[in-house]
Design an enzyme around this catalytic site. Structure first.
Site, PDB file in Angstrom:
ATOM      1  CB  CYS A 121      -8.861  16.851   7.671  1.00 32.41           C
ATOM      2  SG  CYS A 121      -7.693  18.325   7.625  1.00 32.41           S
ATOM      3  CB  CYS A 161      -6.302  21.513   8.568  1.00 35.17           C
ATOM      4  SG  CYS A 161      -7.542  21.759   7.084  1.00 35.17           S
ATOM      5  CD  GLU A 200     -11.463   0.788  -0.126  1.00 33.47           C
ATOM      6  OE1 GLU A 200     -10.442   0.952   0.747  1.00 33.47           O
ATOM      7  OE2 GLU A 200     -11.940  -0.441  -0.191  1.00 33.47           O
ATOM      8  CD  GLU A 212     -10.981  -2.364  -4.056  1.00 34.21           C
ATOM      9  OE1 GLU A 212     -10.539  -2.867  -3.135  1.00 34.21           O
ATOM     10  OE2 GLU A 212     -10.711  -1.271  -4.202  1.00 34.21           O
ATOM     11  NE  ARG A 215      -4.525   2.503   0.444  1.00 33.50           N
ATOM     12  CZ  ARG A 215      -5.115   1.705  -0.225  1.00 33.50           C
ATOM     13  NH1 ARG A 215      -5.093   1.454  -1.465  1.00 33.50           N
ATOM     14  NH2 ARG A 215      -5.452   0.418   0.554  1.00 33.50           N
TER      15      ARG A 215
HETATM   16  C1  GLA Z   1      -8.952  -1.634  -0.483  1.00 32.27           C
HETATM   17  C2  GLA Z   1      -8.315  -0.611  -1.608  1.00 32.27           C
HETATM   18  C3  GLA Z   1      -7.470  -1.474  -2.782  1.00 32.27           C
HETATM   19  C4  GLA Z   1      -6.705  -2.587  -2.002  1.00 32.27           C
HETATM   20  C5  GLA Z   1      -7.317  -3.508  -1.103  1.00 32.27           C
HETATM   21  C6  GLA Z   1      -6.694  -4.657  -0.359  1.00 32.27           C
HETATM   22  O1  GLA Z   1     -10.284  -1.958  -0.579  1.00 32.27           O
HETATM   23  O2  GLA Z   1      -9.334  -0.082  -2.324  1.00 32.27           O
HETATM   24  O3  GLA Z   1      -6.762  -0.411  -3.168  1.00 32.27           O
HETATM   25  O4  GLA Z   1      -5.775  -1.949  -1.065  1.00 32.27           O
HETATM   26  O5  GLA Z   1      -7.835  -2.681  -0.068  1.00 32.27           O
HETATM   27  O6  GLA Z   1      -7.688  -5.394   0.103  1.00 32.27           O
HETATM   28 ZN    ZN Z   2      -8.488  20.009   6.592  1.00 32.80          ZN
END
Ligand code: GLA
Ligand code: ZN
Length: 708
Positions: free
Chosen positions: A159, A161, A154, A311, A115
Site C-alpha cells: 500500500c 498511502c 494469503e 489448499e 479482498r
Molecule cells: C486462493 C484463496 C482461496 C481461493 C483459492 C482459489 O488460494 O486462498 O480463498 O480463492 O485461491 O483457487
Molecule cells: Zn497504507
C-alpha cells in the site's frame, strides 16, 4: 531424528469450509457434516472470509452461526483451523474508515470490493482486526474442535498511502541513521537524486522514482516486513488469549511479494496453497518437479518441520486461462506428493462449491449436484481412506544431503536490475533446472535462502546469486573449506545487499573460493544456443556419462570467465555455431570449472545449460559424494515421469514412488517393503519387492525398517 507431529499421528484431511454462504439452507449444513465423515475428513478451515457475518454492523456481533458450525463439526469428529477474518472486510468498515483501503503506486485509493486489499499500516484496520480477533479467541480458544489459527488469508501486496509512506521513512531512518549514509548506499549522486530531507522520500512509483534500485529493494523489504508486522499483530491478538494454539498463515506459490524465510520465524507451522497446472505441459516431469521444489521450499522454511497443505483443488481451478480437470488419479497423486515432501495434511479449496459469485466454478469436493457420488467425490473418499492409513508418517522427516539456494531478496534484485537480460533472467527456472536434475535421481533437496545454515549439507547449489547478503560469502567459504561442494553460476557475486557492485572483479567476495574471474556476461536472444565441448579433464571425470556426447548447449546468459591458476576447466565454449551473425567470440573460454578450496570443491557454471549438462553434473556429484535416492541406495536417473522420495521416522523409511506419466511404468526395488496402502487377504500390509508396476498417475507408499 524425526519431529514431534504437529497434530498427532493422523494425517489431517479436509478443506476450506464456508457454511456462512448456506445459512438459509440448514439441510445443506446437515448434509455437509455427514458427507465429511463419509469422506473421512477430520479438519476444516472455517471463518476465512466471515467478517460481515460475524460483525454485521460496527460493534454488533453475531456468533450464533459459528457456534453452531463448530459444535456440529465437533460432534462429527472434525477439527477446525479457525481463521481470523482480516482477508476481506465488511462494506460498513470501508465506508466509514476509508483509510483502511489500499492506495496504489499512482496514489489512487481503492474502492470497496475484492479482498486482500487492506492497508497493513492503518491503525483503524489494526484496531478493528484486534477487536474481532480477540472476540474469536475468547469465544473459541477452548472449543474442543479448534486446533489452530489460520491467520487472515494469503497475505500479499503493498500500500502506498500516506501512513505507509511515513512508516517507510521511519524504517529507512532506523536502517541508515543518516541521510548521508542513505545517499551513499543508494548511490544517489546518480541523476542528481540526492535526498536532503527524509520527507522527500517516496515509495517507488511509475509517476516518480523507479531508477534507484536500492530504493526499490528497500521498499520490497519494507512491504514484506510491514505485512509481517501486521501478521504478528494478528498473531499477538490471539496468542494473548490462546497462547497454546499454534498459528499459521497460508503461503503461496514461489511468492514474490514477501520474504517467507523472515515470516517463517514468526509462525508456529508452515502452510501453503498449491495449485499446479497438471496436464498442461507435455513433459510429465516439468510440473511435478516444479511443485516438488515448491513443497521443499515450504518444508525448508522451518528447518524441515512437517507442514500443512492448506489448499489445493480436487478437480480444477477457475482463475487460469483453462480450467483443466485433474485426470483420474491425479488428485490422489498430487496430494500424496505433498505428503512425500513433508506435509502432514491434505486440504482443499473448498468443501462445497459456492452457488454464486466468482468462485462458483472452482473445483470443490461437493459439486452443485450436492453429493459425493461424483468422479471427484469418489476419488476424494478414496483419498480419505488412503490418508487414514498414513498416520504413522506424521512427524517423520525428509533428510536432504543437497541444498538449493533460492533467495527471494536476490530474486527481487535480479528482476529489478537493468541488464543483462531485461526480457527475462528466469531466476526461478534456472534454479528449477538444477533442482530437477537431482529430483530425477530421487535425491532429496532442501530449498533454502542465503541466510540459512549450509554446514549440514554435502552439496549446495546456488544459481545466479547476483546479490550476496550479509555474511553469505563467509558461510560459503567456510562450507567449502570444511569439505562441502558448492556449485555457483554466472551472474553471482555482483552486488552487496544495497545493490552496490563489488569492485575488483566478479564474483566479488566469492572470487577466492570459486577460483575464477567473470570479466563479462553475454546475453542471448531466446532460441539462440551456444555449444560447449568437453575438455580432457571433464572426460577423465566421465562428465559425459549420462548421454554420451561431446556437445552440451548453453542459452540466455554466458559468463566470460578466466580461471585462476590451479582451477580446472572441465567444459568450455565451442567454436562458432550457425548463428554467425552473433559470433560466439569466446570459444575456448570455460563453461564449467572446478576449484579445490580447503577440504572442498567449488564448481562454476558459466551459462544456463541444457538438461543433459545438468544430468551429467549431478552424476558427477553423486559419484563424488555417494548421494542417495529415496530408496536409500546410490542415486541413479529415473525414467521420465517417475519420482522417488522418502520420509524417515525413528523406525521406518517411508518411500513414495510416483508415476506422473499417463502410461504404466515399472521400477525395480532393491529392498523388501510393506505396502502402506494395500493389504493382503489377512489384512496385513502387502509385502512388496522386486519390480513394481505403477498405473498412470499412481503413487505407491512403501515402508521398510530403517536399518534393513
Ligand atoms: C486462493 C484463496 C482461496 C481461493 C483459492 C482459489 O488460494 O486462498 O480463498 O480463492 O485461491 O483457487
Ligand atoms: Zn497504507
Amino acid at each position: 531424528m524425526a519431529f514431534t507431529p504437529l497434530f498427532g499421528h493422523q494425517m489431517l484431511y479436509g478443506a476450506d469450509y464456508n457454511p456462512e454462504q448456506w445459512l438459509d439452507m440448514p439441510e445443506v449444513l446437515d448434509a455437509d457434516v455427514k458427507m465429511m465423515q463419509q469422506a473421512r475428513c477430520n479438519i476444516m478451515s472455517v471463518g476465512i472470509f466471515s467478517w460481515a457475518k460475524l460483525e454485521p454492523e460496527e460493534g454488533v456481533f453475531d456468533f450464533s452461526w459459528l457456534d453452531a458450525t463448530l459444535d456440529r463439526l465437533n460432534a462429527h469428529g472434525i477439527k477446525v483451523f479457525l481463521a481470523t477474518p482480516s482477508g476481506a472486510r465488511p462494506a460498513w468498515l470501508a465506508q466509514k474508515y476509508p483509510e483502511v483501503l489500499r492506495v496504489n503506486e499512482q496514489g489512487q485509493r481503492a474502492l470497496f470490493g475484492g479482498r486482500h486489499n487492506h492497508c497493513m499500516t492503518s491503525p483503524v484496520y489494526r484496531e478493528k482486526v484486534k477487536i474481532i480477533n480477540q472476540k474469536l479467541a475468547e469465544r473459541y480458544g477452548k472449543h474442543p474442535a479448534v486446533i489452530g489459527w489460520h491467520l487472515s488469508n494469503e497475505y500479499g501486496g503493498s500500500c502506498h498511502c500516506p501512513l505507509c509512506q511515513e512508516k517507510f521513512r521511519q524504517y529507512l531512518k532506523d536502517k541508515y541513521q543518516t541521510l548521508e549514509n542513505l545517499n551513499a548506499r543508494w548511490w544517489n549522486t546518480f541523476w542528481s537524486h540526492t535526498i536532503t530531507d527524509w520527507s522527500q522520500i517516496h515509495s517507488p512509483s511509475v509517476l516518480g522514482e523507479k531508477a534507484v534500485h536500492a530504493l526499490n529493494l528497500d521498499w520490497q523489504r519494507f512491504t514484506s516486513d510491514n505485512a509481517l508486522d501486521f501478521c504478528k499483530w494478528e498473531r499477538d491478538c490471539v496468542k494473548a488469549i490462546t497462547p497454546d494454539l499454534p498459528v499459521t498463515a497460508n503461503f503461496m506459490e514461489f511468492f514474490l511479494d514477501y520474504d517467507y524465510f523472515q515470516w517463517a520465524k514468526e509462525l508456529d507451522f508452515i502452510s501453503w496453497d498449491s495449485y499446479p497446472q497438471w496436464h498442461v505441459f507435455k513433459d510429465p516431469d516439468y510440473i511435478a518437479s516444479y511443485t516438488a521444489m515448491n513443497h521443499d521450499l515450504m518444508r525448508s522454511l522451518k528447518g524441515g518441520q512437517p507442514w500443512v497443505l492448506m489448499e489445493s483443488t480436487p478437480s480444477c481451478t477457475n482463475w487460469r486461462e483453462l480450467s483443466t480437470l485433474k485426470r483420474p488419479g491425479m488428485n490422489t497423486l498430487a496430494s500424496l506428493q505433498a505428503v512425500a515432501h513433508g506435509a502432514d495434511s491434505v486440504q482443499f479449496f473448498q468443501w462445497r462449491k459456492s452457488r454464486g459469485s466468482s468462485e462458483k466454478f472452482h473445483g470443490a469436493i461437493i459439486d452443485h449436484v450436492g453429493h459425493l457420488d461424483t468422479r471427484v467425490g469418489r476419488e476424494a473418499c478414496d483419498l480419505g481412506l488412503k490418508l487414514s492409513k498414513l498416520g504413522e508418517i506424521c512427524g517423520s522427516e525428509v533428510k536432504a544431503e543437497v541444498a538449493l539456494v533460492f533467495d527471494t531478496q536476490n530474486r527481487w534484485a535480479i528482476d529489478d536490475a537493468q541488464g543483462p537480460r531485461n526480457k527475462g533472467m528466469n531466476y526461478l527456472e534456472h534454479c528449477l533446472d538444477y533442482y530437477r536434475a537431482f529430483y530425477k535421481c530421487g535425491i532429496a533437496v532442501d530449498v533454502i535462502d542465503e541466510t540459512c545454515d549450509l554446514s549440514k549439507y554435502k552439496v549446495v547449489v546456488a544459481p545466479l546469486t547476483y546479490m550476496l547478503r550479509e555474511g553469505y560469502a563467509e558461510r560459503v567459504k567456510n562450507f567449502v573449506a570444511q569439505g562441502g561442494t558448492y556449485v555457483s553460476t554466472c551472474w553471482s557475486g555482483i552486488v552487496d545487499d544495497t545493490d552496490l557492485c563489488f569492485l575488483g572483479g566478479f564474483p566479488g567476495p566469492l572470487r577466492e573460493v570459486m577460483g575464477i574471474w567473470e570479466e563479462e556476461i553475454d546475453s542471448l536472444e531466446d532460441g539462440i544456443e551456444v555449444y560447449a565441448k568437453m575438455e580432457p579433464k571433464g572426460a577423465e571425470l566421465c562428465f559425459n556419462s549420462v548421454e554420451p556426447s561431446d556437445i552440451f548447449k548453453g542459452h540466455e546468459l554466458c559468463g566470460l570467465v578466466h580461471p585462476d591458476a590451479g582451477t580446472e576447466v572441465l567444459v568450455s565454449y565451442d567454436v562458432d555455431q550457425p548463428q554467425s551473425y552473433s559470433p560466439i567470440f569466446y570459444a575456448g573460454m570455460p563453461v564449467l570449472t572446478r576449484h579445490a578450496y580447503g577440504q572442498g570443491k567449488a564448481y562454476y557454471v558459466a551459462s544456463r545449460m541444457d538438461r543433459a549438462f545438468y544430468d551429467n553434473l549431478v552424476q558427477l556429484l553423486i559419484a563424488d559424494h555417494e548421494l542417495h535416492n529415496g530408496c536409500g541406495q546410490k542415486a541413479y536417473r529415473l525414467a521420465e515421469g517417475l519420482s522417488v522420495t522418502a520420509r524417515l521416522s525413528d523406525n521406518y523409511r517411508y518411500v513414495f514412488i510416483g508415476n506422473y506419466a499417463s502410461y504404466e511404468q515399472s521400477l525395480g526395488l532393491n529392498f523388501a517393503y510393506e505396502d502402506m496402502l494395500n493389504e493382503d487377504e489377512q489384512g496385513n500390509k502387502l509385502a512388496v519387492s522386486g519390480a513394481i508396476t505403477l498405473k498412470p498417475f499412481e503413487m505407491r507408499v512403501l515402508r521398510r525398517p530403517i536399518n534393513s
